[in-house]
Design an enzyme around this catalytic site. Structure first.
Site, PDB file in Angstrom:
ATOM      1  CB  SER A  12      -0.950  -0.034   1.203  1.00 17.55           C
ATOM      2  OG  SER A  12      -1.872   1.029   1.140  1.00 17.55           O
ATOM      3  CG  HIS A  39      -4.164  -0.816  -1.051  1.00 10.35           C
ATOM      4  ND1 HIS A  39      -3.998  -0.826   0.312  1.00 10.35           N
ATOM      5  CD2 HIS A  39      -4.771  -1.991  -1.353  1.00 10.35           C
ATOM      6  CE1 HIS A  39      -4.478  -1.947   0.816  1.00 10.35           C
ATOM      7  NE2 HIS A  39      -4.950  -2.671  -0.182  1.00 10.35           N
ATOM      8  CG  ASP A 131      -6.029  -5.349   2.246  1.00  8.81           C
ATOM      9  OD1 ASP A 131      -6.599  -6.404   2.545  1.00  8.81           O
ATOM     10  OD2 ASP A 131      -5.960  -4.919   1.082  1.00  8.81           O
TER      11      ASP A 131
END
Length: 329
Positions: A12, A39, A131
């Site tokens: 991310s 992401h 995540d």
């Protein structure tokens, strides 16, 4: 003998830098396929495949749905789509968001573990929130290997830290050593696939299918955990809570998935949106009352106009109370 030939990587914030360095160190004849979720904003183009092609010697592309898996290839999730794997095929789907993200790292990791079990190497790099933790838990449970970037050197350590806190991590290394580690791991033969209890296997199958755009309500996803009094920040649907080791997750009947921390983040966002909506409605009330008071004054009805101006003062007072709450977070 079967070897570890499926590498799934999640990143991310700060991930592009880490991925570029990692891919630069991989040999061109790597005997594995790499799948990457980074992401990215849903409405922004992704230049990551181009960046990785300049950085390394393994071809990187954004796949199309149904594309056959090629060995020695890097697949990068397109914006606003989950990247999944099924029966030697790459799937690109717009299933429900997980942890408020699409693509979701968890969705990719679960999909890979469900299909390939001990052949999977899961890698979590720099990023915010968590995540990837639930997906890595599934990778480990089905015999795969867990690898994280050392949190101490990650630009944003939250994601690898969360994995370390909730999953048994096999390797924690700086990004400079990651390529050599993955090269070695892909040359190892694998053990037999662990057998899950039937209820756990069924729940995993349902969650993989949800990411593939299957109807979670028809699959009775609410029966796969304990009903929760909380509601989904995305759709306000009923949610069930799911325990995975020390990790608590939530899934709503329409399919959105959350860890506890991502759910908290979503709830905070909903609260802020509600406060802004209340301020907007009050300001619109002020504008309507102001216009009505002017019409009454022009018509000589001063008393009625004054009543409206009293209501304006009350609305403005409420606005002054609400605005500090929004800015205080």
């Amino acid at each position: 003998m079967t070897k570890r030939d499926i590498v799934v990587i999640g990143a991310s914030a700060g991930g592009v830098y880490a991925l570029r360095e990692l891919v630069a160190g991989l040999p061109p004849d790597l005997s594995a396929t790499i799948f990457i979720v980074q992401h990215i904003a849903a409405d922004a183009p992704s230049y990551l495949p181009r960046i990785l092609n300049f950085a390394g010697n393994i071809k990187a592309t954004q796949p199309v749905d149904g594309e056959p898996i090629q060995r020695g290839h890097i697949y990068v999730a397109p914006p606003d789509h989950h990247l999944l794997i099924e029966n030697e095929t790459v799937l690109v789907k717009r299933g429900p968001k997980e942890n408020r993200f699409r693509p979701s790292i968890d969705a990719l990791f679960r999909s890979a573990a469900y299909c390939y079990g001990p052949r999977v190497i899961g890698v979590v790099l720099t990023g915010l929130l968590n995540d990837g933790t639930s997906g890595m838990w599934t990778v480990k449970r089905l015999g795969g290997v867990s690898v994280i970037q050392e949190p101490e050197e990650a630009l944003y350590p939250s994601m690898p830290e969360s994995v370390r806190e909730n999953v048994v991590v096999d390797h924690s290394v700086p990004i400079s050593e990651m390529a050599a580690l993955l090269t070695r791991l892909t040359q190892e033969t694998v053990n037999e696939r662990p057998i899950l209890a039937q209820k756990d296997q069924l729940r995993l199958q349902k969650e993989v299918k949800i990411a593939e755009e299957e109807n979670s309500f028809d699959m009775t996803i609410l029966e796969e955990g304990d009903l929760s009094p909380l509601t989904c920040p995305e759709c306000h649907g009923v949610m069930t809570s799911i325990q995975e080791g020390t990790l608590l997750r939530y899934r709503c009947h329409t399919g959105h998935g959350y860890t506890a921390s991502s759910l908290l983040s979503g709830v905070k966002r909903s609260v802020e949106e509600s406060l802004w909506n209340a301020i907007r409605a009050l300001e619109e009330t002020v504008m309507l009352l102001e216009k009505a008071a002017q019409v009454l004054e022009e018509g000589g009805n001063v008393r009625a106009a004054q009543e409206y101006r009293t209501q304006i003062s009350e609305a403005e007072w409420k606005i002054r109370q609400l605005r500090p709450l929004v800015f205080a977070g």
